[in-house]
Motif scaffolding. Structure first.
Motif, PDB file in Angstrom:
ATOM      1  N   MET A 114     -17.530  -1.881 -12.704  1.00  0.00           N
ATOM      2  CA  MET A 114     -17.299  -0.760 -13.616  1.00  0.00           C
ATOM      3  C   MET A 114     -15.992  -0.050 -13.295  1.00  0.00           C
ATOM      4  N   LEU A 124     -10.658   0.912 -22.669  1.00  0.00           N
ATOM      5  CA  LEU A 124     -11.362  -0.117 -23.425  1.00  0.00           C
ATOM      6  C   LEU A 124     -10.478  -0.759 -24.481  1.00  0.00           C
ATOM      7  N   TYR A 164     -26.419   6.113 -25.518  1.00  0.00           N
ATOM      8  CA  TYR A 164     -25.649   5.116 -26.260  1.00  0.00           C
ATOM      9  C   TYR A 164     -26.538   4.088 -26.973  1.00  0.00           C
ATOM     10  N   PHE A 180     -26.705   0.802 -30.021  1.00  0.00           N
ATOM     11  CA  PHE A 180     -25.890  -0.261 -30.602  1.00  0.00           C
ATOM     12  C   PHE A 180     -26.047  -0.306 -32.111  1.00  0.00           C
ATOM     13  N   PHE A 222     -34.468  -3.362 -27.042  1.00  0.00           N
ATOM     14  CA  PHE A 222     -33.310  -3.884 -26.323  1.00  0.00           C
ATOM     15  C   PHE A 222     -33.733  -4.248 -24.899  1.00  0.00           C
ATOM     16  N   ASN A 266     -20.097  -4.002 -27.263  1.00  0.00           N
ATOM     17  CA  ASN A 266     -20.481  -4.442 -25.931  1.00  0.00           C
ATOM     18  C   ASN A 266     -19.714  -3.654 -24.878  1.00  0.00           C
ATOM     19  N   LEU A 267     -18.419  -3.466 -25.122  1.00  0.00           N
ATOM     20  CA  LEU A 267     -17.593  -2.737 -24.152  1.00  0.00           C
ATOM     21  C   LEU A 267     -18.045  -1.286 -24.052  1.00  0.00           C
ATOM     22  N   ASN A 268     -18.300  -0.672 -25.206  1.00  0.00           N
ATOM     23  CA  ASN A 268     -18.705   0.727 -25.183  1.00  0.00           C
ATOM     24  C   ASN A 268     -20.056   0.914 -24.507  1.00  0.00           C
ATOM     25  N   GLY A 269     -20.911  -0.073 -24.659  1.00  0.00           N
ATOM     26  CA  GLY A 269     -22.245   0.065 -24.094  1.00  0.00           C
ATOM     27  C   GLY A 269     -22.423  -0.707 -22.798  1.00  0.00           C
ATOM     28  N   GLN A 270     -21.312  -0.953 -22.126  1.00  0.00           N
ATOM     29  CA  GLN A 270     -21.345  -1.824 -20.947  1.00  0.00           C
ATOM     30  C   GLN A 270     -22.374  -1.377 -19.898  1.00  0.00           C
ATOM     31  N   ILE A 277     -25.110   0.250 -20.342  1.00  0.00           N
ATOM     32  CA  ILE A 277     -26.455  -0.004 -20.864  1.00  0.00           C
ATOM     33  C   ILE A 277     -26.774  -1.496 -20.800  1.00  0.00           C
TER      34      ILE A 277
END
Lengths: 589, 606
Positions: A119, A127, A434, A436, A446, B222-226, B228
């Motif tokens: 991370m 990003l 967050y 999706f 999920f 995917n990147l934003n929710g990495q 998670i």
């Protein structure tokens, strides 16, 4: 961490190293590649046959006044062209297929790579830039494969082939043509550098303009409310004009290189005429050969002109390849672990022992944290913003490793554990909840494919998310990217359900600070109560209600645990916690 | 460069002030290629002349080669041939120079037009209200600014050059071909329409582009929710999902490649066919003595020269269609008239706001939403007004209406006894400092974000305000203090820090009316109460500043001089906290809801 010097301008790999790696991409299809290259032989032969055929028409047909010979050679010419088209199609198809497959594999590898990056990588790399590497950079490599690479290989082969042929047709004449080689090389070298510089500038300026415009669009309301249209516009206009200037230079370089090669090729023809005429008079050269030689010479310069034009494509591909491979060579998060991959359980204790951590050496975030949590305990962590509580949760999830100290479930240290198994012990409800893009069902389930309807609806009731789902039109209704069509409170309810459905050994709840309307707030309270009952949990808490019900409250201040105990004990202590609570209550009095 | 271009000037003319933009939607204001090219007529003529010279040189060179070959064949003296050779070299150099100049002039037009349109769009969009962004998302505007601009540029630079070029080449070459031999020329030209038709078949990159968009969305999510994805151990399913889209992308790329692979050889065939015919017919004629060898060589060279512009013609038509469609898309965006046109009035503002029977309704998805219904309120300078209410009760619309983001549907809003429409929009906005719920900061330094181009603000003032909003301590943790860059490329601020920076920015603006639109939602309770009490006791307010605080939690506005309670776009209650708390009604309900939450645990503890 600040202003990361990510190699945006500098190249990490030499061009040769990049070429070798790009070559490896198609290694899997080596035989296809070889065949495709071999196909260049007939193509080259057919291409070179053309001037010879024209020579035959002149020497045999016209000279000997035989119309049937002319017809014969014209037919042969047509046959050659048709055959070449077919061979070319087959060859292009093979090369295309190979190139696109290579790109597909590259994309796949990069995406997989991202899933395993530490991370901390995302702390120093925005990003947007990671996105660009997987999308634009890979795409420009794809373009190299789909148009450039094929022709480049072809151009080089044709260049060599034509050179051989010219040598074979008339060795001494070709040597004389080489008089133009020195100015050609010097010129190409000059243009190469100029192109590199101007292309880089154009690219950087365009990226800056687009980033600027996008930002201003996002903040258009602020721009209007603060009445700063004029300075914003002035800034934009100067960037816009700068971009145009950069383009103007690129246009000159681009036109320059083409014209330069073109002019030199004509001068070379002039040289051939000059020397060829003398050889002809000496009887050493037939007129037909001279004509064929002139024709072949224009073919000789054609690939040079093409290659010089494609320089920008090649350059862009190299820049892209450099950045793509740099990403690929990043160490994975597992690389830092000793690789013991011990299985891990949480039946007894979770223990932090003397944990030190800092993102930046000069600014320690956690200082000597020791904390033991027993299975079944309900823990609330409180403290002001920046006191280190969220960082501790990140360490617990294995997103970062502590610089000193250990974190262990039932005695197994995170550094020895199988990180996947480690993470499976816990489920997290992030502060922003967050979500999706996809249906409510996809989001709720999920991480689980084996959830039946009953269980789903039970948990939805438990976490009050049935209310959210109903408000938005049922389980199949869509959530937009990031959950933007839901309120902050609604997002948290969905995220809470999602976490509980995994049935974790440890629930980590990062309470949202955002204020929500009364109805949602009430439901959040209820859901949190339900969720925390009979469960081991760590809550990074902001709501007094949640905090009070904890078995133990851990108070963070400036990266240290300063108080610990239940609500009444801490109030009685009259320290940091009591102070915090008083502040919160004063608002209600 | 310093002179404003026509397009910009026209746009400026449309600005009655910096803000209002009128009439772009009229037929006159619409961008057309004719209007865009207007400023570049001279460049176009000069470029064309150079292009003509380039072509003249290019067309003369084969003729010179022919002369030289003929001279050799006819065994003429070297001098004759040498003259030809000197001509060839001279033409090569002159032609090269002319080519560079022609490209400079003509391609620059494309770049200039690109700059003009980008500028026009940018200026236009900056005057637009939320209504515009409901119709055109930011992604959509960006795509018009990048992709569409690119195809317009391609049309006004590349295509333009090729059109002129093709005309010159055909006009220059055809007579020569006919002069060599009419019958031969006609026969050799037969395959041309065929290749032209092939090139016409537009190969669309749409499918591939769209699929790439799908792939990008998956990646971005995917990147934003990495975190998670990792927390839920979903890396493999995510990879699988990506791979499905990846394979589809491969398929569309191959389909696109197929079309190209068929199309290009087909066009190559055209010229090859033409040359074959020329060889056969011309060769026969030469054998019969009608033509010379030099004629054949020249004819072939020239037929080859015609091949490219003929093929290009097909492409140009495709580029033309795309460019026109893109310009239409740009015009679609420009055609949206601004919601407001401003007036002349511009005086210092005292801060008296009067709303008379104000209603505002929107149309969304076919039905009408009444955001504000018959609102009447008088706010005197220096007053502290609290606004509270249920969700979506029109509180934020109130802010948009008084700052004139859009006009009211009926009723009247007056600032200092002047209807908002009379005000110059810049002067009006100078009267307000707004802290919105979404704290937007620019990718600039903290100092630049706070000053917002107002150089009169000193570091001392900044420090004062920062300590008021409790940011001094945070500031010391930023790597470069006030010079710390924020945003994408710099330091990441927490939500609370962003809100406090936004608050400080508004305080530094020092406007007569300060509006906090649920502006402290991400700040912890401690800091919030600190800020509110500072606002309360006036240590954070400028003299006689009107203060409007929109809040979710009643405690934030307890000390307001007046509280407006909103429900469904109406003011249902007005009064002080004491007044309202003692009466039955929505306010008391909101208050007891909050107190219940705060008290409940106490009850349980007891």
């Amino acid at each position: 961490m600040h202003n990361p010097s990510t190699s945006e301008e500098t190249q990490s790999f030499s061009e040769w190293a990049l070429l070798k790696r790009l070559g490896k991409e198609i290694k899997q299809h080596q035989s296809w590649f070889v065949i495709a290259i071999i196909l260049y032989a007939p193509l080259l032969g057919l291409e070179l046959a053309k001037p010879l055929i024209i020579g035959q028409v002149v020497d045999e047909g016209i000279r000997l006044q035989s119309t049937s010979t002319v017809a014969k050679w014209a037919l042969v010419f047509l046959g050659c062209v048709l055959l070449a088209a077919v061979v070319r199609f087959v060859q292009m198809y093979m090369l295309q297929w190979m190139g696109q497959s290579a790109i597909r594999r590259l994309r796949h590898r990069l995406f997989r790579k991202i899933q395993g990056l530490p991370m901390s990588y995302f702390d120093r790399m925005p990003l947007g830039k990671v996105m660009t590497r997987v999308t634009n950079d890979v795409q420009s490599l794809a373009e190299l494969f789909s148009s450039g690479a094929v022709e480049i290989v072809g151009d080089i082969l044709f260049l060599c082939g034509t050179a051989v042929m010219l040598l074979w047709v008339d060795f001494s004449l070709f040597l004389k043509v080489l008089l133009v080689a020195p100015p050609l090389f010097i010129g190409l070298r000059y243009f190469r550098n100029a192109a590199r510089a101007s292309f880089g500038k154009v690219r950087a300026k365009l990226a800056a303009i687009n980033a600027n415009v996008q930002e201003v669009l996002n903040g258009v309301r602020i721009v209007q409310l603060f009445n700063v249209l004029r300075p914003i516009r002035d800034e934009f206009e100067s960037e816009n004009a700068g971009y145009m200037q950069a383009n103007r230079k690129a246009i000159i370089v681009d036109a320059g290189v083409y014209s330069y090669v073109d002019a030199l090729s004509t001068i070379a023809t002039a040289l051939v005429l000059f020397f060829g005429a003398r050889e002809h008079f000496d009887g050493a050269l037939e007129l037909g050969i001279l004509v064929a030689f002139i024709d072949a010479l224009s073919r000789f310069f054609h690939p040079i002109r093409e290659l010089s034009q494609k320089y920008t494509v090649i350059q862009r591909a190299f820049v892209s390849a450099d950045r793509v491979y740099e990403l690929e060579d990043e160490p994975s998060e597992f690389d830092g672990l000793s690789g013991q991959n011990k299985s891990v359980h949480f039946d007894k204790t979770l223990r932090f022992q003397n944990v030190d951590f800092a993102y930046d050496v000069e600014k320690p975030i956690l200082k000597d944290i020791s904390l033991e949590i027993k299975a079944g305990e309900r823990i609330a962590i409180v403290g002001r913003t920046g006191s280190g509580k969220s960082t501790l949760m990140k360490l617990l999830q294995g997103h970062y490793l502590p610089q000193k100290g250990t974190i262990a479930f039932d005695g197994v240290d995170i550094k020895d554990a199988d990180l996947m198994a480690w993470r499976q012990l816990m489920a997290i409800v992030p502060q922003d909840g967050y979500l999706f893009e996809g249906s409510f069902r996809d989001n709720l389930t999920f991480g689980r494919s084996d959830i039946d309807e009953n269980k789903l609806s039970d948990y939805m009731k438990l976490c009050q998310s049935d209310w959210v789902v109903e408000r938005h039109g049922g389980l199949e209704a869509q959530i937009t990217a990031g959950g933007d069509n839901l309120s902050a409170g609604e997002r948290q309810l969905i995220a809470l359900t999602r976490a509980l459905l995994v049935e974790p050994n440890l629930l980590i709840l990062d309470e949202a600070t955002a204020s929500v309307d009364i109805e949602t707030e009430r439901r959040l309270q209820k859901a949190t109560e339900n969720a925390l009952a009979d469960r081991t949990s760590i809550v990074v808490a902001h709501r007094l209600n949640t905090i009070r019900q904890a078995d133990r409250i851990i108070v963070f201040d400036d990266g240290q645990i300063v108080e610990s105990g239940n609500h009444d004990t801490l109030i009685a202590l009259g320290g940091v916690y009591a102070n915090l609570v008083e502040h919160q209550q004063s608002n209600f009095a | 460069m310093n002179n404003k271009t026509n397009a910009q000037e026209r746009l400026d003319g449309l600005h009655r002030s910096d803000h209002a933009l009128a009439g772009v939607h009229s037929a006159k204001g619409e961008l057309t290629f004719v209007s865009l090219f207007q400023d570049y007529r001279v460049a176009l003529v000069i470029g064309s002349v150079f292009l003509l010279l380039t072509n003249a040189a290019a067309l003369s060179i084969p003729r010179m080669i022919k002369h030289a070959v003929d001279a050799i064949a006819e065994q003429q003296p070297f001098a004759v041939m040498n003259t030809s050779i000197m001509w060839i070299i001279g033409l090569a150099i002159a032609g090269g120079l002319a080519r560079v100049l022609s490209r400079m002039y003509i391609f620059n037009i494309g770049r200039d037009i690109e700059r003009d349109i980008r500028s026009v769009i940018f200026r236009h969009v900056l005057t637009m209200s939320s209504r515009f962004f409901e119709q055109f998302s930011i992604g959509d505007v960006m795509s018009r600014l990048t992709n569409d601009l690119q195809s317009i540029r391609a049309l006004s630079g590349f295509a333009l050059l090729n059109v002129i070029n093709a005309i010159f080449i055909f006009v220059g070459t055809l007579p020569v071909l006919f002069q060599i031999n009419t019958k031969l020329t006609l026969l050799a030209l037969i395959p041309f329409p065929l290749g032209y038709g092939a090139a016409q078949r537009r190969f669309s990159t749409m499918e591939n582009q769209k699929q790439l968009g799908v792939l990008n969305t998956i990646l971005q999510q995917n990147l934003n929710g990495q975190t998670i994805v990792r927390a839920f151990d979903q890396q493999e399913p995510e990879i699988e999902k990506f791979e499905v889209a990846n394979i589809e992308t491969f398929n569309t790329a191959m389909r696109l490649a197929m079309i190209r692979m068929v199309l290009f050889p087909l066009m190559g065939l055209m010229s090859a066919l033409s040359i074959s015919i020329a060889l056969y017919v011309g060769g026969t004629m030469a054998a019969e003595g009608i033509l010379t060898v030099g004629d054949i060589v020249e004819f072939n060279t020239r037929i080859m020269q015609l091949a490219w512009p003929a093929m290009a013609g097909g492409f140009i038509i495709a580029v033309y269609h795309r460019g026109r469609a893109s310009l239409a898309r740009v015009n679609e965006m420009l055609s949206m008239a601004p919601d407001i046109y401003d007036g002349e009035y511009a005086e210092p503002i005292s801060g008296a706001l009067r709303l008379r029977n104000v209603s505002k309704s929107f149309e969304r998805d076919g039905h009408v939403i009444e955001a504000l219904k018959n609102i009447s309120v008088d706010i005197v300078p220096g007053e502290f007004i609290g606004v509270i209410g249920t969700n979506a009760s029109g509180k934020s619309t109130l802010v948009d209406v008084v700052t004139r983001q859009f006009d009211v549907s009926s009723g009247e809003v007056c600032l200092d006894e002047h209807g908002l429409a009379e005000w110059n929009i810049g002067a009006l906005r100078d009267g307000f400092a707004v802290v919105p719920e979404q704290a937007f900061l620019f990718s600039k330094t903290i100092r630049e974000n706070l000053k917002l181009w107002n150089d009169a603000i000193s570091d001392e003032e900044i420090h004062d305000v920062l300590s008021m909003v409790d940011l001094m301590r945070d500031l010391s943790t930023f790597p470069d203090g006030l010079d710390t860059m924020v945003g994408e490329r710099g330091w990441t601020l927490s939500g609370g820090q962003r809100q406090r920076v936004a608050l400080a920015r508004a305080l530094l603006k020092n406007a007569p009316i300060l509006i906090l639109d649920d502006a402290l939602s991400a700040v912890d309770a401690e800091v919030e109460s600190h800020i509110i009490s500072a606002l309360r006791d006036g240590s954070m307010k400028r003299q006689n500043q009107t203060l409007i605080v929109i809040a979710h939690r009643p405690e934030a506005i307890r000390t307001a001089d007046r509280i407006l309670v909103f429900r469904d776009g109406e003011i249902v209650q007005t009064g002080t906290h004491q007044d309202l708390a003692s009466k039955d009604g929505l306010y008391r309900q909101l208050l007891t809801d909050r107190e219940e939450e705060a008290d409940k645990p106490k009850d349980q503890d007891a």
